[in-house]
Design an enzyme around this catalytic site. Structure first.
Site, mmCIF file in Angstrom:
data_model
loop_
_atom_site.group_PDB
_atom_site.id
_atom_site.type_symbol
_atom_site.label_atom_id
_atom_site.label_comp_id
_atom_site.label_asym_id
_atom_site.label_seq_id
_atom_site.Cartn_x
_atom_site.Cartn_y
_atom_site.Cartn_z
ATOM 1 N N PRO A 42 0.789 -1.228 0.000
ATOM 2 C CA PRO A 42 0.000 0.000 0.000
ATOM 3 C C PRO A 42 0.825 1.284 0.000
ATOM 4 C CG PRO A 42 -0.178 -1.158 2.102
ATOM 5 C CD PRO A 42 0.506 -2.086 1.149
ATOM 6 N N ASN A 43 0.317 2.227 -0.755
ATOM 7 C CA ASN A 43 0.828 3.599 -0.874
ATOM 8 C C ASN A 43 2.087 3.709 -1.727
ATOM 9 O OD1 ASN A 43 -1.183 4.906 0.794
ATOM 10 N ND2 ASN A 43 -0.256 3.793 2.494
ATOM 11 N N ARG A 69 5.497 12.023 -3.299
ATOM 12 C CA ARG A 69 5.450 12.577 -1.942
ATOM 13 C C ARG A 69 6.679 12.078 -1.194
ATOM 14 N NH1 ARG A 69 0.554 13.699 0.583
ATOM 15 N NH2 ARG A 69 1.994 14.459 2.166
ATOM 16 N N TYR A 104 11.801 8.491 0.531
ATOM 17 C CA TYR A 104 11.669 7.425 -0.467
ATOM 18 C C TYR A 104 12.317 7.750 -1.823
ATOM 19 C CZ TYR A 104 8.361 5.633 2.965
ATOM 20 O OH TYR A 104 7.792 5.167 4.124
ATOM 21 N N ASN A 164 8.018 -5.833 -1.502
ATOM 22 C CA ASN A 164 8.012 -4.714 -0.560
ATOM 23 C C ASN A 164 6.576 -4.620 -0.048
ATOM 24 O OD1 ASN A 164 7.989 -2.385 0.906
ATOM 25 N ND2 ASN A 164 9.061 -1.147 -0.618
ATOM 26 N N ALA A 177 3.472 -1.085 4.570
ATOM 27 C CA ALA A 177 3.017 -1.134 5.980
ATOM 28 C C ALA A 177 2.558 -2.534 6.395
ATOM 29 C CB ALA A 177 1.914 -0.117 6.195
ATOM 30 N N HIS A 185 4.609 -4.916 8.762
ATOM 31 C CA HIS A 185 4.602 -4.841 10.226
ATOM 32 C C HIS A 185 3.315 -5.370 10.842
ATOM 33 C CE1 HIS A 185 7.851 -2.269 8.960
ATOM 34 N NE2 HIS A 185 7.014 -1.381 8.434
ATOM 35 N N ASP A 190 1.656 -16.006 5.983
ATOM 36 C CA ASP A 190 1.119 -17.348 5.735
ATOM 37 C C ASP A 190 1.138 -17.672 4.240
ATOM 38 O OD1 ASP A 190 0.682 -17.762 8.438
ATOM 39 O OD2 ASP A 190 -1.474 -17.349 8.350
ATOM 40 N N GLU A 200 12.796 -9.732 0.684
ATOM 41 C CA GLU A 200 12.012 -8.594 1.189
ATOM 42 C C GLU A 200 12.815 -7.307 0.957
ATOM 43 O OE1 GLU A 200 11.201 -9.168 5.357
ATOM 44 O OE2 GLU A 200 10.573 -7.082 5.657
ATOM 45 N N HIS A 248 12.913 -2.992 1.469
ATOM 46 C CA HIS A 248 12.403 -1.710 1.949
ATOM 47 C C HIS A 248 13.288 -0.611 1.402
ATOM 48 C CE1 HIS A 248 9.588 -3.725 4.420
ATOM 49 N NE2 HIS A 248 10.553 -4.517 4.838
ATOM 50 N N ILE A 249 12.657 0.395 0.853
ATOM 51 C CA ILE A 249 13.402 1.502 0.257
ATOM 52 C C ILE A 249 14.147 2.264 1.350
ATOM 53 C CG2 ILE A 249 13.137 3.671 -1.025
ATOM 54 C CD1 ILE A 249 10.511 2.363 -2.193
ATOM 55 N N SER A 250 13.440 2.527 2.437
ATOM 56 C CA SER A 250 14.045 3.256 3.559
ATOM 57 C C SER A 250 14.696 2.258 4.520
ATOM 58 C CB SER A 250 12.970 4.062 4.290
ATOM 59 O OG SER A 250 12.016 3.195 4.885
ATOM 60 N N ARG A 254 14.083 4.110 11.765
ATOM 61 C CA ARG A 254 12.806 4.828 11.864
ATOM 62 C C ARG A 254 12.050 4.411 13.136
ATOM 63 N NH1 ARG A 254 9.875 4.673 6.199
ATOM 64 N NH2 ARG A 254 8.723 6.365 7.225
ATOM 65 N N ARG A 311 8.316 0.005 13.037
ATOM 66 C CA ARG A 311 8.804 -0.484 11.732
ATOM 67 C C ARG A 311 9.947 -1.489 11.891
ATOM 68 N NH1 ARG A 311 6.277 3.143 8.064
ATOM 69 N NH2 ARG A 311 5.989 5.173 9.037
HETATM 70 O O1 CA2 Z 1 10.816 1.698 3.175
HETATM 71 C C1 CA2 Z 1 9.939 1.029 2.629
HETATM 72 O O2 CA2 Z 1 10.014 0.608 1.475
HETATM 73 C C2 CA2 Z 1 8.629 0.761 3.386
HETATM 74 O O3 CA2 Z 1 8.207 -0.564 3.079
HETATM 75 C C3 CA2 Z 1 7.632 1.767 2.857
HETATM 76 C C4 CA2 Z 1 6.284 1.746 3.590
HETATM 77 C C5 CA2 Z 1 6.485 1.797 5.103
HETATM 78 O O4 CA2 Z 1 5.227 1.631 5.753
HETATM 79 C C6 CA2 Z 1 7.450 0.720 5.577
HETATM 80 O O5 CA2 Z 1 7.606 0.846 6.976
HETATM 81 C C7 CA2 Z 1 8.781 0.865 4.892
HETATM 82 C C8 CA2 Z 1 5.453 2.951 3.168
HETATM 83 C C9 CA2 Z 1 5.163 2.994 1.709
HETATM 84 C C10 CA2 Z 1 4.550 4.313 1.389
HETATM 85 O O6 CA2 Z 1 5.236 4.833 0.291
HETATM 86 C C11 CA2 Z 1 5.117 6.164 0.027
HETATM 87 C C12 CA2 Z 1 5.935 6.651 -0.956
HETATM 88 C C13 CA2 Z 1 5.900 7.965 -1.268
HETATM 89 C C14 CA2 Z 1 5.020 8.810 -0.613
HETATM 90 C C15 CA2 Z 1 4.189 8.313 0.354
HETATM 91 C C16 CA2 Z 1 4.227 6.972 0.682
#
Ligand code: CA2
Length: 145
Positions: free
Chosen positions: A11-12, A19, A24, A75, A78, A81, A88, A99, A101-103, A108, A112
């Protein structure tokens, strides 16, 4: 027939590059898809790059990968977590799972730092920006070779 690697995004992540570039980066998800497709061609595999904001859809794609996928890069965003259901589904998949994660989730908020998906993943890449997807794809291919 080249082996098929699923690249799943939670998601997102459709907002990538639009954003929060401080966290990111500025590449969009379309850019990442293009980068992965170019690398896949070099590595001799095929990729199916997908994003959903819905947990059930991600689970259905993991089930599909049981039929035709050799490996999964995921990836889960959210859901990383929170989702025992994605864990499963991944536990029912036999191939390699990496797996991404960009960040750097460990730099953080505390919530997370725990990942359900890591209980299944063969490797985890975090904090390497969108390059993490290419690193993950390379690793999947070396695990498949
Ligand atoms: O660092 C990552 O790739 C995460 O999986 C990104 C998730 C976050 O909940 C994880 O803890 C770490 C959030 C993805 C939302 O991505 C956005 C990208 C640009 C602007 C807003 C949200």
């Amino acid at each position: 027939m080249p082996k098929l690697v699923y690249i799943l995004n939670g998601p997102n992540l459709n907002l990538l590059g639009k954003r929060q570039p401080d966290i990111y980066g500025s590449e969009t998800l379309d850019d990442v898809e293009g980068d992965c497709a170019a690398l896949a061609a070099e590595l001799g595999v095929e990729t199916r790059f997908l994003q959903s904001n819905t947990e059930g859809q991600i689970i259905d794609w993991i089930h599909q990968a049981r039929e035709d996928g050799a490996g999964i890069v995921i990836n889960p965003a959210a859901y990383t977590h929170t989702s025992v259901a994605i864990l499963d589904a991944l536990n029912a998949f036999d191939g390699p799972v990496i797996e991404v994660h960009i960040s750097n989730v460990h730099k953080r908020e505390g919530f997370r730092h725990h990942s359900y998906v890591s209980l299944r993943a063969d490797g985890v890449i975090a904090g390497c920006g969108t390059e993490g997807y290419r690193l993950a794809l390379r690793r999947i291919v070396s695990l498949l070779d």
